[in-house]
Design a protein around this motif. Sequence first.
Motif, PDB file in Angstrom:
ATOM      1  N   PRO A  93      38.600  31.261  -8.287  1.00 27.01           N
ATOM      2  CA  PRO A  93      38.264  31.274  -9.723  1.00 27.01           C
ATOM      3  C   PRO A  93      37.831  29.904 -10.256  1.00 27.01           C
ATOM      4  N   LEU A  94      38.439  28.821  -9.736  1.00 24.54           N
ATOM      5  CA  LEU A  94      38.044  27.480 -10.181  1.00 24.54           C
ATOM      6  C   LEU A  94      36.594  27.179  -9.797  1.00 24.54           C
ATOM      7  N   GLN A 136      34.235  29.426  -9.218  1.00 26.64           N
ATOM      8  CA  GLN A 136      33.366  30.310 -10.015  1.00 26.64           C
ATOM      9  C   GLN A 136      33.148  29.722 -11.402  1.00 26.64           C
ATOM     10  N   GLU A 137      34.206  29.127 -11.952  1.00 24.28           N
ATOM     11  CA  GLU A 137      34.105  28.563 -13.292  1.00 24.28           C
ATOM     12  C   GLU A 137      33.102  27.394 -13.304  1.00 24.28           C
ATOM     13  N   GLY A 181      29.688  28.684 -13.090  1.00 24.36           N
ATOM     14  CA  GLY A 181      29.301  29.214 -14.408  1.00 24.36           C
ATOM     15  C   GLY A 181      28.830  28.105 -15.341  1.00 24.36           C
ATOM     16  N   GLN A 182      29.523  26.957 -15.297  1.00 24.32           N
ATOM     17  CA  GLN A 182      29.108  25.819 -16.145  1.00 24.32           C
ATOM     18  C   GLN A 182      27.713  25.348 -15.779  1.00 24.32           C
TER      19      GLN A 182
END
Length: 293
Positions: free
Chosen positions: A78-79, A81-82, A85-86
């Motif tokens: 998840p980190l 992916q975040e 996303g940024q």
Amino acid sequence: MIGRFAPSPTGPLHFGSLLAALASYCEAKSQGGRWLVRMEDIDKPREMAGTADHILHTLEAFGFEWDGAVVYQSQRTPLYQEALGQLKAKSLIYNCDCSRKEIADSAQQGIDGLVYPGTCRHKTAIKSPHASRLIVDSNPISFQDAIQGQIQQNLAHSVGDFVLKRADGLCAYQLAVVVDDLEQGISHIVRGADLLDSTPRQIYLQQLLGHPTLQYAHIPVASNAAREKLSKQTLAPAIDAAQASTLLTHALNFLGQQAPKDLTSHSANDILQWAKQHWAINKVARQRSIVLS
Ligand SMILES: [Zn+2]
């Protein structure tokens, strides 16, 4: 000051990994810093069962003590992916469905494989599965390495737009390392010079994610008589805990630290004590590799 050792659990530790563990440990601990261990197990298909635990037991047997809990990249998707996303929100990511052959047919040799020619940057229809690439620019990236000196690289010329998420869905090494180093608060990276060519990509990612450049020191890698880097691929032998004192002393000398002759007769813990007290990074040879004698 926070340093780290980040092995991949694709095989047991060898002398080359011991050098990276020892140098990063001494650099952090000689200055009262923290030393973290991170398991770079993102590439699960390449992992050998039980290897991560074996690596941790070997580190313990060699007298290393890490601060805090060991972090496993496989649990941190998840980190990554975040962060992806940024970068997507800044329009810095595009999808790429090029096959290896398509890239090989049109690309020039770069500093670390082929320079991706940007084929998919303007394509409108991308097939699945596809990778995600980061757009690079041609502003030179430079940094002062504590061992190797001033390093400069132009990503557009030497690497091209590089993959952050692979076609198989896994996060690429470059992104995972940068996200983890930032999230863990790492300030000083000490590792093998085989990663020197990756560092400008990591600095570029740090810049895009809004973080300062970390401090880097790249130690020479140990190579065999055929001048191949010791690695799992070149069948480097696993280090044996029964030989810990001899191997630690050998590693200190490889790193230019001039260990006293009788050091091998001491315990691994005593040798690490000596190493912390006497560590001088300026004694490490300014070479990318050294053939083991
Ligand atoms: Zn492509």
